[in-house]
Design a protein around this motif. Structure first.
Motif, PDB file in Angstrom:
ATOM      1  N   VAL A   1      92.474  92.269  17.526  1.00  0.00           N
ATOM      2  CA  VAL A   1      92.951  90.997  18.075  1.00  0.00           C
ATOM      3  C   VAL A   1      92.752  91.026  19.587  1.00  0.00           C
ATOM      4  O   VAL A   1      93.260  91.910  20.270  1.00  0.00           O
ATOM      5  N   PRO A   2      91.956  90.045  20.142  1.00  0.00           N
ATOM      6  CA  PRO A   2      91.672  90.097  21.575  1.00  0.00           C
ATOM      7  C   PRO A   2      92.906  89.788  22.423  1.00  0.00           C
ATOM      8  O   PRO A   2      93.768  89.021  22.003  1.00  0.00           O
ATOM      9  N   THR A   3      92.973  90.384  23.594  1.00  0.00           N
ATOM     10  CA  THR A   3      94.039  90.075  24.546  1.00  0.00           C
ATOM     11  C   THR A   3      93.464  89.177  25.630  1.00  0.00           C
ATOM     12  O   THR A   3      92.504  89.554  26.300  1.00  0.00           O
ATOM     13  N   PRO A   4      93.988  87.949  25.795  1.00  0.00           N
ATOM     14  CA  PRO A   4      93.419  87.049  26.808  1.00  0.00           C
ATOM     15  C   PRO A   4      93.601  87.625  28.205  1.00  0.00           C
ATOM     16  O   PRO A   4      94.626  88.246  28.489  1.00  0.00           O
ATOM     17  N   THR A   5      92.582  87.445  29.035  1.00  0.00           N
ATOM     18  CA  THR A   5      92.682  87.955  30.398  1.00  0.00           C
ATOM     19  C   THR A   5      93.310  86.920  31.317  1.00  0.00           C
ATOM     20  O   THR A   5      93.722  87.226  32.415  1.00  0.00           O
ATOM     21  N   GLN A   6      93.335  85.669  30.878  1.00  0.00           N
ATOM     22  CA  GLN A   6      93.939  84.642  31.719  1.00  0.00           C
ATOM     23  C   GLN A   6      95.079  83.981  30.958  1.00  0.00           C
ATOM     24  O   GLN A   6      94.976  83.774  29.753  1.00  0.00           O
ATOM     25  N   THR A   7      96.125  83.650  31.669  1.00  0.00           N
ATOM     26  CA  THR A   7      97.195  82.910  31.016  1.00  0.00           C
ATOM     27  C   THR A   7      96.996  81.434  31.302  1.00  0.00           C
ATOM     28  O   THR A   7      96.263  81.066  32.227  1.00  0.00           O
ATOM     29  N   TYR A   8      97.650  80.615  30.543  1.00  0.00           N
ATOM     30  CA  TYR A   8      97.488  79.180  30.664  1.00  0.00           C
ATOM     31  C   TYR A   8      98.316  78.698  31.843  1.00  0.00           C
ATOM     32  O   TYR A   8      99.538  78.727  31.806  1.00  0.00           O
TER      33      TYR A   8
END
Ligand code: FAD
Ligand code: SF4
Ligand code: SF4
Lengths: 203, 418
Positions: A4-11
């Motif tokens: 499961v990928p971990t996003p590098t940017q938050t919204y």
């Protein structure tokens, strides 16, 4: 190992919210449904790096630097095709032009270098100085903003057109046209600049 | 509830489309007297104008014929065609209604032999085919008409041609003295089933339907594909009758658009899936491009979209086209931005179909003063207490219309039983 990928940017909506609140017409921007009518309607659409639709999505995505550094905001020629056709009545043109002002104010590199920005500057110089736009002076100022030799070449390349315009009485020779009370105009403009600065601070 | 001196247990149904027919039949079969008033010369409404209808792509006769049989069997339903409601006064339980009728010039003993049509020489625009062709001034509204009775255009009634038409009828059914009239009704409940009309495509100026022959609307496409339509079911270009090899379907033409209909008309996406299927069934080498903002296949009909998507000759382009331009050979050129690729395209087509939405029949100018409360778009406001069936209450497909009509019948029964 997890796949499961971990996003590098938050919204981050802070830029989008600022645009909604501070840019002319921004209050309707959240209504955009990404239909593409604006970018498809735009006569400059193919020249724009992003076009209004994508630019609006980039605002939502928080891509401030790409948005304010984009050529889309400078290519708009105010034809209003997008404004009359947008199914969500988003005032596309107003938003683009207002963003261009923000880009200049925020000192985005390149913002002052586009053809449109140069022309706008030449136009404003004449309007503020004489209360009128003088075709020759605006054109000369615009051409020579590219430097002496480039300005000279541009002027020579368009000499025939200028002669034709003089002949057709569309360009005059002699002193520049002026408005009657240039002094009062200066006061009005100074006051407007004051208001704008205050507006900018509040932003 | 307001006290009313004269109470009636009769139910009035206004509009004889699939919804009005359903409401009438359901109420009658539950033991209530029903008066069904239809403005046009025949029942059936817009469903009769479809080639086939989803979900099962049945011919409209399947839905309509069985209901016509139920009407014929019922002793409780009175049908008035070419009739509309001029006024409604009163309150639930007791309404006084004035119905106005237009002349048909043909009596009930008409056998639909067609001799009058053959005697007629004048041709008038054919409303059944949305004006795509013409019909004789004495004609049957369509092959599935109910009642199965001819109608004569008022333009010829008082002419020599009218007298020739009258003389041609072997059973003496033509009545040139027929005139406008009106009558009064006492009813206990009114069901509004006035349905819809296609959103006027001429208002979509950027799509140039008025100027370009090969830009048609989805309702016109239904007629082009219908065996009883202007081309006997052959899908061809209106400009030259050629078989189109490249067809564009444009979704949300006037729907979800604050400049036109602000709402989603709900059925147009699926109607276009149907149109892609019509084209691909008839024209083996045809390419169909569907331009959409997002496809809204409601309810259980997603499988239909998936079926169409499996066809490699149907391409889906995520884009609301900005405009249509005139290209070479009467080809409309669809222009816009592909929002997935950012490509700005200008694509020529043989035929373009605009998926125009459904506008309430009660919208724009035709709202009678006594009409129930309408919402901003002309649909009947559910909270107003008025009873609405089918598209009169909002954009619905046939199966949802039938459900809403059954509910309306129940509400009406409750109102007259109170
Ligand atoms: C292009 C297209 C394709 C479609 N295809 C499908 C499909 O495949 N499957 C599906 O389920 N649905 C389909 N639909 C939707 C379907 O047409 C409607 O659900 C259906 O017509 C609703 O029926 P109705 O009786 O409510 O309205 P209508 O069919 O509009 O009937 C209303 C009736 O009331 C009459 N009337 C109107 N005003 C008055 C008045 N003042 N007085 C007396 N009578 C009046 C009209 O003459 C008409 O006969 C499609 C719609 C479109 C636009
Ligand atoms: S036309 Fe309007 S809704 Fe469509 S993408 Fe442009 S701004 Fe958004
Ligand atoms: S107003 Fe500007 S952005 Fe809008 S279509 Fe015209 S040039 Fe393009």
């Amino acid at each position: 190992m997890s796949h499961v990928p971990t996003p590098t940017q938050t919204y981050d909506l802070s830029f989008a919210r600022w645009v909604y609140g501070h840019v002319d017409g921004g209050d309707r921007l959240a209504l955009c449904m990404q239909c593409g009518t604006c970018s498809g309607s735009c006569p400059l659409g193919p020249q724009m790096d992003f076009g209004p639709r994508k630019l609006f999505m980039m605002i939502r995505a928080g891509l401030k630097d790409q948005v304010l550094g984009s050529n889309t905001i400078w290519n708009c020629v105010s034809c209003y095709n997008c404004v009359v056709r947008c199914p969500r009545q988003v005032p596309v043109k107003h938003i683009l032009q207002s963003l261009a002002t923000v880009a200049v104010r925020e000192g985005y590199p390149g913002a002052r270098e586009t053809d449109n920005a140069r022309f706008a500057k030449a136009f404003w110089w004449s309007a503020a100085k004489y209360g009128r736009t003088d075709e020759r002076l605006v054109t000369a100022k615009f051409y020579f903003s590219y430097g002496l030799s480039k300005g000279y070449r541009k002027s020579m390349a368009n000499l025939a057109i200028a002669k034709g315009m003089v002949k057709a009485r569309r360009m005059h020779l002699g002193l520049p046209h002026k408005c009657k009370n240039a002094g009062e105009l200066k006061l009005i403009l100074a006051r407007a600049a004051e208001i704008e600065a205050r507006h900018g601070d509040a932003s | 509830m307001t006290e009313s001196t004269s109470r009636s247990r009769t139910i009035l149904v206004v509009g004889g489309g699939i919804s009005g027919i359903t409401a009438a039949v359901e109420a009658a079969e539950a033991g209530h007297d029903v008066v069904l008033v239809e403005r046009s010369p025949t029942l059936g409404g817009r469903v009769a104008q479809m080639n086939r209808y989803f979900p099962k792509l049945c011919h409209p006769t399947c839905g309509l014929e069985i209901n016509y049989q139920r009407i014929k069997k019922s002793k409780r339903i009175k049908v008035f065609t070419m009739a509309s409601v001029a006024s409604v006064k009163g309150a639930p339980g007791g309404y006084a209604v004035t119905v106005r009728t237009r002349p048909r010039y043909v009596r009930p003993n008409c056998t639909a032999c067609g001799d009058c049509g053959r005697a007629a020489t004048t041709e008038v625009a054919n409303p059944f085919n949305y004006g795509l062709d013409k019909v004789k001034a004495a004609h049957l509204p369509h092959p599935m008409a109910f009642p199965m009775r001819y109608v004569i255009d008022p333009a010829v009634a008082a002419t020599a041609e009218g007298r020739a038409i009258e003389a041609a009828c072997p059973v003496g059914a033509v009545n040139l003295d027929d005139a406008e009239g009106s009558f009064e009704l006492e009813v206990g409940a009114v069901v509004w089933a006035t349905g819809w009309r296609p959103y006027p495509a001429d208002k979509l100026t950027a799509y140039r339907w008025s100027e370009m022959a090969n830009v048609v609307t989805n309702v016109e496409m239904e007629r082009l594909a219908s065996p009883d339509g202007p081309t006997k079911g052959r899908i061809v270009r209106p400009s030259d009758g050629a078989v189109p090899k490249k067809v564009a379907l444009i979704q949300c033409a006037g729907s979800r658009d604050l400049n036109h209909l602000a709402y989603c008309s709900r059925i147009c996406c699926l109607a276009s899936m149907k149109h892609a299927a019509y084209v691909r069934e008839q024209i083996a080498d045809a390419q169909v491009d569907v331009y959409y903002i997002d496809l809204r296949a409601h309810d259980k009909l997603e499988s239909f979209v998936q079926r169409v998507k499996r066809d490699p000759q149907v391409r889906f382009v995520k884009s609301k086209p900005a405009r249509i331009e005139a290209g070479a050979g009467d080809n409309p050129v669809v222009c816009g931005e592909n929002t997935l690729t950012r490509e700005v395209y200008a694509e020529p087509y043989d035929l373009v179909v605009l998926a125009t939405g459904m506008q309430a029949a009660t919208a724009e100018g035709e709202v009678p003063v006594f009409a129930p409360d309408l919402d901003d778009y002309g649909f009947i406001f559910p909270e107003s207490g008025a009873i609405a069936a089918g598209v009169a209450s909002g954009p619905l497909d046939v199966s949802m219309s039938v459900q809403s009509a059954t509910a309306a019948a129940l509400k009406a029964i409750r109102a007259v039983s109170a």
